[in-house]
Every structure is written in structure tokens, then in C-alpha cells.
Design a protein around this motif. Structure first.
Motif, PDB file in Angstrom:
ATOM      1  N   GLU A  68       0.835  -1.215   0.000  1.00 24.16           N
ATOM      2  CA  GLU A  68       0.000   0.000   0.000  1.00 24.16           C
ATOM      3  C   GLU A  68       0.864   1.257   0.000  1.00 24.16           C
ATOM      4  O   GLU A  68       0.499   2.253  -0.626  1.00 24.16           O
ATOM      5  N   GLU A  69       2.001   1.208   0.685  1.00 22.44           N
ATOM      6  CA  GLU A  69       2.889   2.373   0.687  1.00 22.44           C
ATOM      7  C   GLU A  69       3.491   2.605  -0.698  1.00 22.44           C
ATOM      8  O   GLU A  69       3.616   3.746  -1.135  1.00 22.44           O
ATOM      9  N   PHE A  70       3.845   1.529  -1.395  1.00 21.33           N
ATOM     10  CA  PHE A  70       4.323   1.675  -2.771  1.00 21.33           C
ATOM     11  C   PHE A  70       3.195   2.215  -3.651  1.00 21.33           C
ATOM     12  O   PHE A  70       3.405   3.119  -4.460  1.00 21.33           O
ATOM     13  N   ALA A  71       1.982   1.675  -3.496  1.00 18.52           N
ATOM     14  CA  ALA A  71       0.833   2.125  -4.293  1.00 18.52           C
ATOM     15  C   ALA A  71       0.531   3.598  -4.031  1.00 18.52           C
ATOM     16  O   ALA A  71       0.181   4.329  -4.965  1.00 18.52           O
ATOM     17  N   ASP A  72       0.682   4.041  -2.780  1.00 23.08           N
ATOM     18  CA  ASP A  72       0.465   5.454  -2.449  1.00 23.08           C
ATOM     19  C   ASP A  72       1.434   6.367  -3.194  1.00 23.08           C
ATOM     20  O   ASP A  72       1.183   7.560  -3.344  1.00 23.08           O
ATOM     21  N   ARG A  73       2.536   5.808  -3.652  1.00 21.94           N
ATOM     22  CA  ARG A  73       3.546   6.564  -4.397  1.00 21.94           C
ATOM     23  C   ARG A  73       3.404   6.341  -5.906  1.00 21.94           C
ATOM     24  O   ARG A  73       4.317   6.593  -6.665  1.00 21.94           O
ATOM     25  N   ASP A  74       2.265   5.813  -6.317  1.00 24.99           N
ATOM     26  CA  ASP A  74       1.973   5.531  -7.723  1.00 24.99           C
ATOM     27  C   ASP A  74       2.973   4.536  -8.308  1.00 24.99           C
ATOM     28  O   ASP A  74       3.380   4.647  -9.467  1.00 24.99           O
ATOM     29  N   ALA A  75       3.355   3.553  -7.493  1.00 24.43           N
ATOM     30  CA  ALA A  75       4.312   2.531  -7.924  1.00 24.43           C
ATOM     31  C   ALA A  75       3.637   1.165  -7.954  1.00 24.43           C
ATOM     32  O   ALA A  75       2.878   0.812  -7.048  1.00 24.43           O
ATOM     33  N   VAL A  76       3.933   0.407  -9.001  1.00 24.85           N
ATOM     34  CA  VAL A  76       3.464  -0.964  -9.130  1.00 24.85           C
ATOM     35  C   VAL A  76       4.566  -1.865  -8.607  1.00 24.85           C
ATOM     36  O   VAL A  76       5.726  -1.765  -9.034  1.00 24.85           O
ATOM     37  N   LEU A  77       4.229  -2.735  -7.682  1.00 20.79           N
ATOM     38  CA  LEU A  77       5.177  -3.657  -7.074  1.00 20.79           C
ATOM     39  C   LEU A  77       4.962  -5.041  -7.675  1.00 20.79           C
ATOM     40  O   LEU A  77       3.833  -5.554  -7.686  1.00 20.79           O
ATOM     41  N   LEU A  78       6.042  -5.629  -8.211  1.00 21.91           N
ATOM     42  CA  LEU A  78       5.988  -6.953  -8.838  1.00 21.91           C
ATOM     43  C   LEU A  78       7.148  -7.795  -8.328  1.00 21.91           C
ATOM     44  O   LEU A  78       8.237  -7.271  -8.094  1.00 21.91           O
ATOM     45  N   THR A  79       6.922  -9.092  -8.203  1.00 21.90           N
ATOM     46  CA  THR A  79       8.013  -9.999  -7.864  1.00 21.90           C
ATOM     47  C   THR A  79       8.089 -11.088  -8.931  1.00 21.90           C
ATOM     48  O   THR A  79       7.098 -11.379  -9.605  1.00 21.90           O
ATOM     49  N   ALA A  80       9.280 -11.677  -9.084  1.00 22.64           N
ATOM     50  CA  ALA A  80       9.476 -12.673 -10.137  1.00 22.64           C
ATOM     51  C   ALA A  80      10.591 -13.636  -9.783  1.00 22.64           C
ATOM     52  O   ALA A  80      11.511 -13.302  -9.036  1.00 22.64           O
ATOM     53  N   SER A  81      10.484 -14.822 -10.348  1.00 24.55           N
ATOM     54  CA  SER A  81      11.567 -15.805 -10.304  1.00 24.55           C
ATOM     55  C   SER A  81      11.479 -16.631 -11.583  1.00 24.55           C
ATOM     56  O   SER A  81      10.588 -16.423 -12.399  1.00 24.55           O
ATOM     57  N   THR A  82      12.369 -17.593 -11.704  1.00 24.58           N
ATOM     58  CA  THR A  82      12.360 -18.453 -12.882  1.00 24.58           C
ATOM     59  C   THR A  82      11.485 -19.691 -12.686  1.00 24.58           C
ATOM     60  O   THR A  82      11.448 -20.557 -13.543  1.00 24.58           O
ATOM     61  N   ASP A  83      10.766 -19.748 -11.568  1.00 27.54           N
ATOM     62  CA  ASP A  83       9.821 -20.839 -11.338  1.00 27.54           C
ATOM     63  C   ASP A  83       8.562 -20.617 -12.169  1.00 27.54           C
ATOM     64  O   ASP A  83       8.265 -19.501 -12.580  1.00 27.54           O
ATOM     65  N   SER A  84       7.785 -21.674 -12.356  1.00 28.57           N
ATOM     66  CA  SER A  84       6.544 -21.572 -13.134  1.00 28.57           C
ATOM     67  C   SER A  84       5.431 -20.949 -12.303  1.00 28.57           C
ATOM     68  O   SER A  84       5.493 -20.911 -11.068  1.00 28.57           O
ATOM     69  N   GLU A  85       4.395 -20.507 -12.990  1.00 28.49           N
ATOM     70  CA  GLU A  85       3.230 -19.957 -12.307  1.00 28.49           C
ATOM     71  C   GLU A  85       2.555 -21.017 -11.431  1.00 28.49           C
ATOM     72  O   GLU A  85       1.983 -20.707 -10.386  1.00 28.49           O
ATOM     73  N   PHE A  86       2.661 -22.298 -11.822  1.00 25.63           N
ATOM     74  CA  PHE A  86       2.057 -23.372 -11.032  1.00 25.63           C
ATOM     75  C   PHE A  86       2.824 -23.584  -9.726  1.00 25.63           C
ATOM     76  O   PHE A  86       2.222 -23.824  -8.679  1.00 25.63           O
ATOM     77  N   THR A  87       4.140 -23.470  -9.801  1.00 26.94           N
ATOM     78  CA  THR A  87       4.952 -23.562  -8.593  1.00 26.94           C
ATOM     79  C   THR A  87       4.683 -22.375  -7.688  1.00 26.94           C
ATOM     80  O   THR A  87       4.541 -22.527  -6.469  1.00 26.94           O
TER      81      THR A  87
END
Length: 187
Positions: A68-87
Motif C-alpha cells: 500500500e505504501e508503494f501504491a500510495d507513491r503511484d508505484a506498481v510492485l511486482l516480484t518474479a523468479s524463474t519458477d513456473s506460475e504453477f509452482t
């Protein structure tokens, strides 16, 4: 590795949606996230090595707590890895602190984005523990990479986002609300 001032590479990845756990079902668990979704917003994209590990959930949950603090700053927060969406989905279902994670978990299973960013750990075959902040034009303004065994400080990433958004000179340990450097007074 890409550099400060470079554009985030184009991408379109499948992700586990950042909806509350009780609002997710088999028909809406997965979504696609691309550069088009980020246009005009600050982007905070952080990679972690693997699902079902020990350091990663501590970081992901800590970033999620600040969503919410990132969103309040008009920022989109994303996380990622090389694992599959099912994992990702299986991990989120079974890891208590990730169950209500409010941010999408991107699956870079082909390692295209990880490779384009220059953060593929060749020895381990996973993403390095890397964080990128890009401005609303998609220009990378901050890069933070740690050893695979060392977790990040999400509050520091938020502090840097605050500093970048001032578009001013910010001294060491500057925090939101502190004075910025006035070049006219310093001269």
C-alpha cells in the motif's frame, strides 16, 4: 546487466494474481503482466532465486506488507523468479506468510526477462536477488543486487523510491520529509 538509464526490457509473463487468497479460484488465479500494464507508473520489480526456499518468503512477505505504501507513491510492485506460475501458486497456497500476498508473482520460466536484465545466475540457473526501480517512462533509475543468501531491506527500496520521486539531490540517509540539498545555498 542493464544499467541505470536503460529502459526495462519488453516482457509479457504469466503471473499468480495478487488477489486475496479467499478471492482466488481456478478461473482467476493466473494473469498476464506486461510493460503495457506499467505505462505511466513507477515500477518496482524484484527477483528472487526460488520458490520453497528460506530467505525468499521473508523478503516477499516484507515487500507485500509495504504494497500500500508503494501504491500510495503511484508505484506498481511486482516480484518474479524463474519458477513456473504453477509452482508460485502451490507455494503461495502452502506458505502462510504468502497466502494473502497482494502483488503478482511473475513466472520467467524461459528466463527471457532474467537474461535480458543480466541477472541470471549462471552457476545456479536462477534469478539473482535483484531489485529494479523504473520511472513512469520505463527508465531504470535504481538497481540493487545481493548475494543469493542475503535478503534485502524493502524499507530501503521504498526510501530510494521516495528520493527518486523528489527529482532533487538527496543526501545520505535522506528520508521522506527531510530537506533535500539546495545547490544555491551549498555554493
Amino acid at each position: 546487466m542493464i544499467k541505470i538509464g536503460d529502459k526495462l526490457p519488453e516482457f509479457s509473463l504469466t503471473a499468480v494474481d495478487g488477489k486475496p487468497f479467499d478471492q482466488i479460484n481456478i478461473n482467476n488465479v493466473f494473469t498476464t503482466v506486461s510493460n503495457a500494464d506499467l505505462a505511466g507508473k513507477w515500477t518496482v520489480l524484484f527477483f528472487y532465486p526460488k520458490d520453497f526456499t528460506f530467505v525468499c518468503p521473508t523478503e516477499i512477505a516484507a515487500f507485500g506488507d509495504l504494497n500500500e505504501e508503494f501504491a500510495d507513491r503511484d508505484a506498481v510492485l511486482l516480484t518474479a523468479s524463474t519458477d513456473s506460475e504453477f509452482t508460485h501458486w502451490n507455494w503461495r497456497k502452502h506458505q502462510e506468510e504468502l497466502r494473502d500476498l497482494p502483488i503478482p508473482m511473475l513466472a520467467d520460466i524461459k528466463r527471457e526477462l532474467t537474461t535480458a536484465l543480466g541477472i541470471l545466475d549462471e552457476a545456479e540457473g536462477v534469478a539473482q536477488r535483484a531489485t529494479f526501480i523504473a520511472d513512469p517512462d520505463g527508465v531504470v533509475r535504481f538497481i540493487y543486487v545481493t548475494d543469493l543468501n542475503v535478503g534485502r531491506n524493502p524499507h530501503e527500496v521504498l526510501r530510494v523510491l521516495d528520493a527518486l520521486q523528489t527529482d532533487e539531490l538527496c543526501p545520505c540517509n535522506w528520508s521522506k520529509g527531510d530537506d533535500v540539498i539546495d545547490v544555491q545555498k551549498a555554493a
